[in-house]
Design a protein around this motif. Structure first.
Motif, PDB file in Angstrom:
ATOM      1  N   LEU A  29       0.847  -1.184   0.000  1.00 59.50           N
ATOM      2  CA  LEU A  29       0.000   0.000   0.000  1.00 59.50           C
ATOM      3  C   LEU A  29       0.891   1.245   0.000  1.00 59.50           C
ATOM      4  CD1 LEU A  29      -2.947   1.156   0.548  1.00 59.50           C
ATOM      5  CD2 LEU A  29      -2.337   1.037   2.950  1.00 59.50           C
ATOM      6  N   ASN A  30       0.581   2.215  -0.880  1.00 55.59           N
ATOM      7  CA  ASN A  30       1.305   3.488  -0.884  1.00 55.59           C
ATOM      8  C   ASN A  30       0.626   4.437   0.087  1.00 55.59           C
ATOM      9  OD1 ASN A  30       3.339   3.023  -2.819  1.00 55.59           O
ATOM     10  ND2 ASN A  30       1.839   3.233  -4.450  1.00 55.59           N
ATOM     11  N   VAL A  31       1.348   4.864   1.106  1.00 51.12           N
ATOM     12  CA  VAL A  31       0.793   5.753   2.124  1.00 51.12           C
ATOM     13  C   VAL A  31       1.427   7.133   1.955  1.00 51.12           C
ATOM     14  CG1 VAL A  31       0.522   6.148   4.587  1.00 51.12           C
ATOM     15  CG2 VAL A  31       0.490   3.830   3.698  1.00 51.12           C
ATOM     16  N   PRO A  32       0.612   8.187   1.799  1.00 48.36           N
ATOM     17  CA  PRO A  32       1.185   9.538   1.696  1.00 48.36           C
ATOM     18  C   PRO A  32       1.673  10.005   3.064  1.00 48.36           C
ATOM     19  CG  PRO A  32      -1.198   9.650   1.658  1.00 48.36           C
ATOM     20  CD  PRO A  32      -0.846   8.198   1.667  1.00 48.36           C
ATOM     21  N   LEU A  33       2.928  10.434   3.117  1.00 49.10           N
ATOM     22  CA  LEU A  33       3.506  10.923   4.362  1.00 49.10           C
ATOM     23  C   LEU A  33       3.814  12.408   4.238  1.00 49.10           C
ATOM     24  CD1 LEU A  33       6.006   8.049   5.190  1.00 49.10           C
ATOM     25  CD2 LEU A  33       3.741   8.412   6.129  1.00 49.10           C
ATOM     26  N   GLY A  34       3.762  13.102   5.351  1.00 54.13           N
ATOM     27  CA  GLY A  34       4.048  14.529   5.369  1.00 54.13           C
ATOM     28  C   GLY A  34       5.542  14.799   5.414  1.00 54.13           C
ATOM     29  N   LYS A  35       5.881  16.059   5.722  1.00 56.44           N
ATOM     30  CA  LYS A  35       7.272  16.458   5.820  1.00 56.44           C
ATOM     31  C   LYS A  35       7.941  15.702   6.959  1.00 56.44           C
ATOM     32  CE  LYS A  35       9.490  20.818   5.115  1.00 56.44           C
ATOM     33  NZ  LYS A  35       9.375  22.248   5.235  1.00 56.44           N
ATOM     34  N   ASN A  36       9.200  15.321   6.765  1.00 59.62           N
ATOM     35  CA  ASN A  36       9.975  14.569   7.768  1.00 59.62           C
ATOM     36  C   ASN A  36       9.315  13.248   8.142  1.00 59.62           C
ATOM     37  OD1 ASN A  36      11.845  16.621   7.811  1.00 59.62           O
ATOM     38  ND2 ASN A  36      10.811  17.679   9.478  1.00 59.62           N
ATOM     39  N   LYS A  37       8.687  12.590   7.178  1.00 61.80           N
ATOM     40  CA  LYS A  37       8.073  11.261   7.379  1.00 61.80           C
ATOM     41  C   LYS A  37       7.103  11.250   8.546  1.00 61.80           C
ATOM     42  CE  LYS A  37      11.138   8.923   4.696  1.00 61.80           C
ATOM     43  NZ  LYS A  37      10.973   9.211   3.350  1.00 61.80           N
ATOM     44  N   ARG A  38       6.081  12.066   8.473  1.00 67.14           N
ATOM     45  CA  ARG A  38       5.059  12.143   9.521  1.00 67.14           C
ATOM     46  C   ARG A  38       3.702  11.792   8.936  1.00 67.14           C
ATOM     47  NH1 ARG A  38       7.044  15.786  13.866  1.00 67.14           N
ATOM     48  NH2 ARG A  38       4.977  15.562  14.700  1.00 67.14           N
ATOM     49  N   LEU A  39       2.764  11.392   9.800  1.00 68.49           N
ATOM     50  CA  LEU A  39       1.382  11.166   9.372  1.00 68.49           C
ATOM     51  C   LEU A  39       0.767  12.516   8.995  1.00 68.49           C
ATOM     52  CD1 LEU A  39       0.191   8.729  12.147  1.00 68.49           C
ATOM     53  CD2 LEU A  39       0.534   8.162   9.762  1.00 68.49           C
ATOM     54  N   ILE A  40      -0.046  12.535   7.955  1.00 71.32           N
ATOM     55  CA  ILE A  40      -0.664  13.787   7.524  1.00 71.32           C
ATOM     56  C   ILE A  40      -1.801  14.177   8.457  1.00 71.32           C
ATOM     57  CG2 ILE A  40      -1.876  14.909   5.625  1.00 71.32           C
ATOM     58  CD1 ILE A  40      -0.404  12.988   3.771  1.00 71.32           C
ATOM     59  N   TYR A  41      -2.608  13.197   8.856  1.00 73.53           N
ATOM     60  CA  TYR A  41      -3.751  13.446   9.738  1.00 73.53           C
ATOM     61  C   TYR A  41      -3.728  12.448  10.890  1.00 73.53           C
ATOM     62  CZ  TYR A  41      -5.557  15.518   5.425  1.00 73.53           C
ATOM     63  OH  TYR A  41      -5.710  16.253   4.289  1.00 73.53           O
ATOM     64  N   ASN A  42      -4.500  12.758  11.918  1.00 76.59           N
ATOM     65  CA  ASN A  42      -4.770  11.771  12.955  1.00 76.59           C
ATOM     66  C   ASN A  42      -5.804  10.803  12.380  1.00 76.59           C
ATOM     67  OD1 ASN A  42      -3.151  13.342  14.538  1.00 76.59           O
ATOM     68  ND2 ASN A  42      -4.831  14.275  15.661  1.00 76.59           N
TER      69      ASN A  42
END
Length: 189
Positions: free
Chosen positions: A102-115
């Motif tokens: 599964l391709n998961v979109p990650l934010g800056k510095n490899k963080r979750l985008i949302y809770n």
């Protein structure tokens, strides 16, 4: 496993150095494997159980393996397989995990985008970001998934059953929700 994060083309890319367990794996990764285009995958055996089937002649034993595979850059998969030998079960389940990633979109510095939260049967999983330096605060099953994604700082809570099979499926349900939410956000902006 030691991993070093180095900057390569305006992006932090991992490289594996050595194997060490019971640590936050995303803390240390090295770049060389990505420059040569040979990706080493993070593989973790979450559960390996011996299962028994009673037949006319006696008992027949098999091994059931639950494995998580990721590339530490936003791709993750899990596989479950049975075989007569433990090693064969692990190989089969990792092959299954690699084919269903599964391709998961990650934010800056490899963080979750949302809770996010996910549910499977009686298990509910809640995941959110933590501040830098905290590390991963989660159960071993969720930690293996977050390490495989390359996330360094996150927290998670399990409500209900703590069966690793249900926990992993609930976590993947949450990550799929994250993907859908990101696609909707990208489409509307």
């Amino acid at each position: 496993m030691k991993i070093y994060w180095r900057k390569f083309d305006d992006e932090y890319v991992p490289k594996f150095v050595e194997k060490r367990h019971n640590k936050n794996m995303a803390d240390d990764v090295d770049v060389g494997s990505f420059i040569t285009k040979t990706t080493t995958l993070y593989e973790r055996i979450v559960r390996l159980t011996k299962v028994c089937r009673v037949v006319k002649g006696g008992r027949k034993y098999k091994y059931l393996a639950l494995v998580v595979v990721g590339n530490m850059c936003g791709r993750i998969g899990f596989g479950i397989a049975k075989a007569n030998e433990a090693q064969d079960a692990v190989i089969k389940s990792s092959r299954c995990a690699q084919s269903h990633m599964l391709n998961v979109p990650l934010g800056k510095n490899k963080r979750l985008i949302y809770n996010v939260d996910g549910k499977h049967n009686s298990t509910k999983v809640l995941m959110w970001n933590s501040r830098d330096g905290v590390g991963i605060k989660a159960s071993s099953a969720i930690r293996s998934i977050l390490d495989g994604l390359g996330i360094k700082n996150a927290s998670a809570k399990i409500i209900g059953s703590r069966n690793p099979h249900n926990v992993i499926r609930a976590t993947f349900n949450a990550l799929e929700k994250l993907c859908i939410r990101f696609r909707l956000w990208k489409y509307h902006c």
